[in-house]
Design a protein around this motif. Sequence first.
Motif: not given
Length: 280
Positions: A231-237, A241-246
């Motif tokens: 949910f936050h990947a796009a909003e948090d730039g 993405l880093q969070q999702l990727a990790h």
Amino acid sequence: VSSNHGPELEPGAGPSAGSIAKITIDRPEVRNAFRPQTLIEVSHALERAREDTAVGVILLTGEGPLAFCSGGDQQVRGDSGYLTDPDNPDRQPSGASVGRFHVTDLQIQMRRLPKPIVAMVAGYAIGGGHVLHLCCDLTIAADNARFGQTGPKVGSFDGGFGASVLSDLVGPKKAKEIWFLCRQYSAQEALAMGLVNTVVPLDELEAETVRWCEEMLANSPFALRLLKASFHAAEDGYAGLQQLAHDTNLLFYGSEEAQEGRDAYKQKRHPDFSRFPKRA
Ligand code: 2NE
């Protein structure tokens, strides 16, 4: 701030597969306005809840029926942020009293924390306190809850998550109304505009909130983690993405394919990835 775990909470309905960490802003005499120290304590409590593998959901609330939080304590507001020691505004970092927005770090911590955070709101969620509920993943409101921003009335604003997340929730026109006019909105109005998930009578607030938490606790914690990150990947730039990727890397480490790379390195040989499928 006070914090506790599941057993001291009012029981909800049904079994749960984990604990709820409850964090309470405990300054009811000032409608739970936060000082820098308050935010530092909330941050420490969040970190403890994050590290505790028994905790699946975090509940953030304010002490008493009158307020969730009324934002930054205006008594310790200096000329360049909020002061840890207003009597010594020039004191330097060690015992610091240089003005700062500790809330910036806290908001980011809440967005990145890989467990759902639920705001349990009785009374006022106003100013920076309103933004804290925006940064929570879900909000359960009592029927006496009142929501709003006050920034332009008191010479302040939160153009970060306070504007962007609000705009995503209620739409840009309504978000601008909330900020530009500084009105207060009832719990029912907040529900109608998508600011909160549900409204319940004040005396049922904790039991209902715990029920929502228990429903989440019955679900896959890693799926919840990935959903929050998604949910936050796009909003948090890039940070989102880093969070999702990790998080994906956490899963990848569990695969034989990733382990072959690690083992080959440790065994000082070339990795052999030939047996792994080139997936369609
Ligand atoms: C929250 C609200 C609407 C409650 O009204 P009411 O009538 O129920 O209570 P009252 O009498 O206003 O408040 C009780 C006591 O709490 C203090 C009041 O001054 C009062 O103190 P005494 O007169 O009894 O001594 N109090 C309440 N909120 C306070 C605060 N934020 N700082 C210091 N003392 C506070 C009503 O109290 C209200 O509107 N409060 C102010 C809300 C506000 O403007 N917050 C700051 C917004 S700016 C911000 O939070 C921020 C930001 O924009 C950017 C970065 C970081 C923070």
